[in-house]
Motif scaffolding. Structure first.
Motif, PDB file in Angstrom:
ATOM      1  N   GLN A 257       0.823  -1.222   0.000  1.00  0.00           N
ATOM      2  CA  GLN A 257       0.000   0.000   0.000  1.00  0.00           C
ATOM      3  C   GLN A 257       0.850   1.261   0.000  1.00  0.00           C
ATOM      4  OE1 GLN A 257      -3.043  -0.455  -0.752  1.00  0.00           O
ATOM      5  NE2 GLN A 257      -2.586  -2.636  -0.536  1.00  0.00           N
ATOM      6  N   LYS A 258       2.107   1.124   0.375  1.00  0.00           N
ATOM      7  CA  LYS A 258       2.999   2.300   0.395  1.00  0.00           C
ATOM      8  C   LYS A 258       3.671   2.522  -0.965  1.00  0.00           C
ATOM      9  CE  LYS A 258       2.513   2.572   4.953  1.00  0.00           C
ATOM     10  NZ  LYS A 258       1.719   3.624   5.578  1.00  0.00           N
ATOM     11  N   LEU A 259       3.497   1.559  -1.881  1.00  0.00           N
ATOM     12  CA  LEU A 259       4.141   1.669  -3.195  1.00  0.00           C
ATOM     13  C   LEU A 259       3.297   2.495  -4.154  1.00  0.00           C
ATOM     14  CD1 LEU A 259       5.246  -1.926  -4.335  1.00  0.00           C
ATOM     15  CD2 LEU A 259       6.752   0.044  -4.058  1.00  0.00           C
ATOM     16  N   THR A 260       3.949   3.258  -4.991  1.00  0.00           N
ATOM     17  CA  THR A 260       3.226   3.957  -6.043  1.00  0.00           C
ATOM     18  C   THR A 260       2.938   2.942  -7.165  1.00  0.00           C
ATOM     19  OG1 THR A 260       3.322   6.006  -7.309  1.00  0.00           O
ATOM     20  CG2 THR A 260       5.294   4.691  -7.355  1.00  0.00           C
ATOM     21  N   PRO A 261       1.856   3.113  -7.934  1.00  0.00           N
ATOM     22  CA  PRO A 261       1.646   2.197  -9.067  1.00  0.00           C
ATOM     23  C   PRO A 261       2.888   2.217  -9.974  1.00  0.00           C
ATOM     24  CG  PRO A 261      -0.315   3.511  -8.674  1.00  0.00           C
ATOM     25  CD  PRO A 261       0.755   4.078  -7.779  1.00  0.00           C
ATOM     26  N   GLY A 262       3.347   1.039 -10.367  1.00  0.00           N
ATOM     27  CA  GLY A 262       4.570   0.944 -11.172  1.00  0.00           C
ATOM     28  C   GLY A 262       5.822   0.784 -10.319  1.00  0.00           C
ATOM     29  N   GLY A 263       5.706   1.014  -9.001  1.00  0.00           N
ATOM     30  CA  GLY A 263       6.871   0.886  -8.108  1.00  0.00           C
ATOM     31  C   GLY A 263       7.197  -0.569  -7.807  1.00  0.00           C
ATOM     32  N   ILE A 264       8.405  -0.815  -7.281  1.00  0.00           N
ATOM     33  CA  ILE A 264       8.773  -2.206  -7.006  1.00  0.00           C
ATOM     34  C   ILE A 264       9.096  -2.461  -5.531  1.00  0.00           C
ATOM     35  CG2 ILE A 264       9.538  -2.934  -9.304  1.00  0.00           C
ATOM     36  CD1 ILE A 264      12.428  -2.610  -8.322  1.00  0.00           C
ATOM     37  N   LEU A 265       8.784  -3.709  -5.153  1.00  0.00           N
ATOM     38  CA  LEU A 265       9.050  -4.206  -3.809  1.00  0.00           C
ATOM     39  C   LEU A 265      10.114  -5.285  -3.950  1.00  0.00           C
ATOM     40  CD1 LEU A 265       8.178  -4.738  -0.780  1.00  0.00           C
ATOM     41  CD2 LEU A 265       6.483  -6.330  -1.706  1.00  0.00           C
ATOM     42  N   ILE A 266      11.250  -5.079  -3.299  1.00  0.00           N
ATOM     43  CA  ILE A 266      12.337  -6.068  -3.409  1.00  0.00           C
ATOM     44  C   ILE A 266      12.540  -6.699  -2.030  1.00  0.00           C
ATOM     45  CG2 ILE A 266      14.725  -6.494  -4.106  1.00  0.00           C
ATOM     46  CD1 ILE A 266      14.614  -3.988  -5.835  1.00  0.00           C
ATOM     47  N   LEU A 267      12.218  -7.988  -1.934  1.00  0.00           N
ATOM     48  CA  LEU A 267      12.328  -8.717  -0.663  1.00  0.00           C
ATOM     49  C   LEU A 267      13.572  -9.604  -0.696  1.00  0.00           C
ATOM     50  CD1 LEU A 267       8.591  -9.849  -0.386  1.00  0.00           C
ATOM     51  CD2 LEU A 267       9.675  -7.949   0.851  1.00  0.00           C
ATOM     52  N   GLY A 268      13.897 -10.198   0.449  1.00  0.00           N
ATOM     53  CA  GLY A 268      14.996 -11.152   0.483  1.00  0.00           C
ATOM     54  C   GLY A 268      14.544 -12.455  -0.169  1.00  0.00           C
ATOM     55  N   VAL A 269      15.436 -13.069  -0.938  1.00  0.00           N
ATOM     56  CA  VAL A 269      15.088 -14.328  -1.610  1.00  0.00           C
ATOM     57  C   VAL A 269      14.663 -15.335  -0.523  1.00  0.00           C
ATOM     58  CG1 VAL A 269      15.993 -16.172  -3.081  1.00  0.00           C
ATOM     59  CG2 VAL A 269      16.809 -13.826  -3.364  1.00  0.00           C
ATOM     60  N   ASN A 270      13.610 -16.070  -0.780  1.00  0.00           N
ATOM     61  CA  ASN A 270      13.064 -17.081   0.154  1.00  0.00           C
ATOM     62  C   ASN A 270      12.364 -16.493   1.379  1.00  0.00           C
ATOM     63  OD1 ASN A 270      14.115 -19.103  -1.435  1.00  0.00           O
ATOM     64  ND2 ASN A 270      16.064 -19.109  -0.338  1.00  0.00           N
ATOM     65  N   GLU A 271      12.199 -15.180   1.447  1.00  0.00           N
ATOM     66  CA  GLU A 271      11.551 -14.633   2.649  1.00  0.00           C
ATOM     67  C   GLU A 271      10.026 -14.751   2.593  1.00  0.00           C
ATOM     68  OE1 GLU A 271      13.595 -11.528   5.202  1.00  0.00           O
ATOM     69  OE2 GLU A 271      14.358 -11.036   3.221  1.00  0.00           O
ATOM     70  N   MET A 272       9.480 -14.838   1.372  1.00  0.00           N
ATOM     71  CA  MET A 272       8.038 -15.064   1.231  1.00  0.00           C
ATOM     72  C   MET A 272       7.870 -16.229   0.263  1.00  0.00           C
ATOM     73  SD  MET A 272       6.332 -12.827   2.984  1.00  0.00           S
ATOM     74  CE  MET A 272       4.683 -12.788   2.365  1.00  0.00           C
ATOM     75  N   VAL A 273       7.317 -17.308   0.763  1.00  0.00           N
ATOM     76  CA  VAL A 273       7.148 -18.472  -0.107  1.00  0.00           C
ATOM     77  C   VAL A 273       5.665 -18.593  -0.445  1.00  0.00           C
ATOM     78  CG1 VAL A 273       7.547 -20.967  -0.265  1.00  0.00           C
ATOM     79  CG2 VAL A 273       9.082 -19.546   1.105  1.00  0.00           C
ATOM     80  N   ASP A 274       5.380 -18.957  -1.716  1.00  0.00           N
ATOM     81  CA  ASP A 274       3.986 -19.147  -2.165  1.00  0.00           C
ATOM     82  C   ASP A 274       3.118 -17.942  -1.854  1.00  0.00           C
ATOM     83  OD1 ASP A 274       4.556 -21.652  -2.955  1.00  0.00           O
ATOM     84  OD2 ASP A 274       3.928 -22.597  -1.078  1.00  0.00           O
ATOM     85  N   TRP A 275       3.583 -16.799  -2.207  1.00  0.00           N
ATOM     86  CA  TRP A 275       2.815 -15.594  -1.881  1.00  0.00           C
ATOM     87  C   TRP A 275       2.493 -14.816  -3.148  1.00  0.00           C
ATOM     88  CZ3 TRP A 275       4.201 -10.254  -2.162  1.00  0.00           C
ATOM     89  CH2 TRP A 275       3.296  -9.390  -1.501  1.00  0.00           C
ATOM     90  N   GLN A 276       1.277 -14.366  -3.231  1.00  0.00           N
ATOM     91  CA  GLN A 276       0.864 -13.538  -4.369  1.00  0.00           C
ATOM     92  C   GLN A 276       0.011 -12.415  -3.826  1.00  0.00           C
ATOM     93  OE1 GLN A 276      -1.303 -16.244  -6.770  1.00  0.00           O
ATOM     94  NE2 GLN A 276       0.482 -16.817  -7.992  1.00  0.00           N
ATOM     95  N   HIS A 277      -0.047 -11.338  -4.574  1.00  0.00           N
ATOM     96  CA  HIS A 277      -0.892 -10.217  -4.154  1.00  0.00           C
ATOM     97  C   HIS A 277      -1.593  -9.699  -5.406  1.00  0.00           C
ATOM     98  CE1 HIS A 277      -2.074  -6.278  -2.699  1.00  0.00           C
ATOM     99  NE2 HIS A 277      -1.821  -6.698  -1.478  1.00  0.00           N
ATOM    100  N   PRO A 278      -2.907  -9.442  -5.327  1.00  0.00           N
ATOM    101  CA  PRO A 278      -3.630  -9.054  -6.544  1.00  0.00           C
ATOM    102  C   PRO A 278      -3.107  -7.775  -7.194  1.00  0.00           C
ATOM    103  CG  PRO A 278      -4.999  -8.794  -4.561  1.00  0.00           C
ATOM    104  CD  PRO A 278      -3.784  -9.548  -4.154  1.00  0.00           C
ATOM    105  N   GLU A 279      -2.459  -6.918  -6.412  1.00  0.00           N
ATOM    106  CA  GLU A 279      -1.989  -5.648  -6.993  1.00  0.00           C
ATOM    107  C   GLU A 279      -0.552  -5.737  -7.517  1.00  0.00           C
ATOM    108  OE1 GLU A 279      -2.814  -2.190  -4.519  1.00  0.00           O
ATOM    109  OE2 GLU A 279      -4.407  -3.343  -3.580  1.00  0.00           O
ATOM    110  N   LEU A 280       0.030  -6.926  -7.406  1.00  0.00           N
ATOM    111  CA  LEU A 280       1.449  -7.058  -7.783  1.00  0.00           C
ATOM    112  C   LEU A 280       1.659  -8.054  -8.909  1.00  0.00           C
ATOM    113  CD1 LEU A 280       3.237  -7.380  -4.312  1.00  0.00           C
ATOM    114  CD2 LEU A 280       2.898  -5.306  -5.654  1.00  0.00           C
ATOM    115  N   GLU A 281       2.692  -7.812  -9.702  1.00  0.00           N
ATOM    116  CA  GLU A 281       3.139  -8.857 -10.625  1.00  0.00           C
ATOM    117  C   GLU A 281       4.612  -9.129 -10.338  1.00  0.00           C
ATOM    118  OE1 GLU A 281       2.173  -7.122 -14.345  1.00  0.00           O
ATOM    119  OE2 GLU A 281       3.782  -5.635 -14.250  1.00  0.00           O
ATOM    120  N   ARG A 282       4.997 -10.371 -10.468  1.00  0.00           N
ATOM    121  CA  ARG A 282       6.374 -10.770 -10.141  1.00  0.00           C
ATOM    122  C   ARG A 282       7.333 -10.208 -11.187  1.00  0.00           C
ATOM    123  NH1 ARG A 282       8.817 -15.658  -7.522  1.00  0.00           N
ATOM    124  NH2 ARG A 282      10.983 -14.964  -7.425  1.00  0.00           N
ATOM    125  N   VAL A 283       8.445  -9.674 -10.759  1.00  0.00           N
ATOM    126  CA  VAL A 283       9.482  -9.215 -11.692  1.00  0.00           C
ATOM    127  C   VAL A 283      10.225 -10.457 -12.179  1.00  0.00           C
ATOM    128  CG1 VAL A 283      11.622  -7.874 -11.885  1.00  0.00           C
ATOM    129  CG2 VAL A 283       9.717  -6.978 -10.524  1.00  0.00           C
TER     130      VAL A 283
END
Ligand SMILES: C[S@@+](CC[C@H](N)C(=O)[O-])C[C@H]1O[C@@H](n2cnc3c(N)ncnc32)[C@H](O)[C@@H]1O
Length: 297
Positions: A257-283
């Motif tokens: 919710q803090k991201l602007t449309p078009g912005g990216i969220l970069i997490l640590g590899v393996n920190e979220m497994v099997d996770w999807q969010h309707p407002e996001l697409e995987r890079v």
């Protein structure tokens, strides 16, 4: 009062501390988890007892209950100073410059695309759980280098927000002084550009770059209250490791919710497994865990 405190500390010894009962351990586990999100498993019980004990000695307190009451008294918000000290003792602050290079490469590609987009004139970056500053300064160095090379350095206004729960680590980040050996991951040419000698075997980030990074205390369990919006990049690595799955999901949803449309969220590899969010697409980048907020949802 001061004399009493001094006498209390004098008669204090870790070995005289009564062992923590199972019931007390569960109360402490629950308190820490609700306030700061961190799960203290059975395997970390002695680590918890030792660190509580050390802090209690500093405060001249002789039993776990008194310290517990002290923490829950009043508003009891985890942002209160005593919580900050305790969390500082219980968390791992390990960090380094350019810690996970593939994530920084992914960030660099996003920055390059943003610079090419001539409608853009600002970039807001957020380092969540920034520890002693190596991560936000790495983000700042990379962005400055790319802007300088692009010829648009004067056109794009940018800044890095660096947040953590721990006040001592934030203070170190603001100070921005690092032992030379800890800067070895910074490319030599960047080290010359962005650091100045500061006493024996230490370097300090130059004032111009320090001015681009704003440090603030934010507990990621209280993100709904955090006044940040329209972030182009949210970089959150090695923070969620001690959090339960449902808490991680909740925290990451707030970050979205803090991201602007078009912005990216970069997490640590393996920190979220099997996770999807309707407002996001995987890079599409196999070495990283990054998501882009869709332009229209
Ligand atoms: C292992 S360090 C990671 C630093 C950096 N992100 C990196 O990857 O190198 C984890 C940081 O998360 C912070 N942290 C732990 N719990 C937190 C919370 N509830 N809110 C905000 N920061 C927290 C700790 O204080 C610590 O500085």
């Amino acid at each position: 009062m001061l004399i009493n405190d001094a006498m209390n500390k004098e008669h204090w010894s870790l070995s005289s501390l009564r062992p923590m009962t199972d019931e007390e351990f569960h109360l402490w586990q629950a308190l820490i988890e609700t306030r700061v999100g961190m799960t203290v498993g059975e395997s970390r019980r002695s680590f918890l007892c030792t660190n509580l004990g050390v802090r209690m000695r500093e405060l001249g307190l002789h039993d776990y209950d008194t310290y517990y009451e002290r923490l829950v008294q009043g508003a009891g918000a985890a942002s209160e100073p005593e919580w900050s000290v305790l969390v500082d003792r219980l968390t791992v602050q390990e960090t380094s410059f350019f810690r996970h290079q593939p994530s920084f490469d992914c960030y660099g590609r996003f920055v390059a695309d943003s610079i090419r987009d001539h409608r853009r004139n600002q970039l807001n970056i957020w380092s969540v759980g920034c520890s002693t500053g190596e991560e936000p300064y790495s983000l700042a160095m990379q962005l400055q280098v790319q802007l300088d090379a692009s010829g648009r350095a004067q056109e794009i206004f940018w800044g890095i927000t660096a947040t953590d729960i721990s006040l001592p680590t934030l203070a170190k980040g603001r100070e921005a002084i690092y032992p030379v050996r800890r800067t070895e991951q910074v490319p030599e040419i960047w080290r010359k550009k962005f650091f100045l000698p500061c006493g024996k075997d230490r370097l300090q980030i130059i004032p111009e770059l320090r001015a681009k990074v704003c440090f603030a205390q934010v507990n990621i369990m209280e993100l709904a209250k955090a006044p940040f919006f329209d972030m182009d990049v949210v970089f959150c690595q090695n923070v969620l490791i001690y959090f339960k799955r449902f808490r991680k999901r909740d925290i990451v949803s707030h970050l979205v919710q803090k991201l602007t449309p078009g912005g990216i969220l970069i997490l640590g590899v393996n920190e979220m497994v099997d996770w999807q969010h309707p407002e996001l697409e995987r890079v599409r980048d196999p070495g990283v865990l990054a998501f882009r907020r869709r332009l229209s949802t």
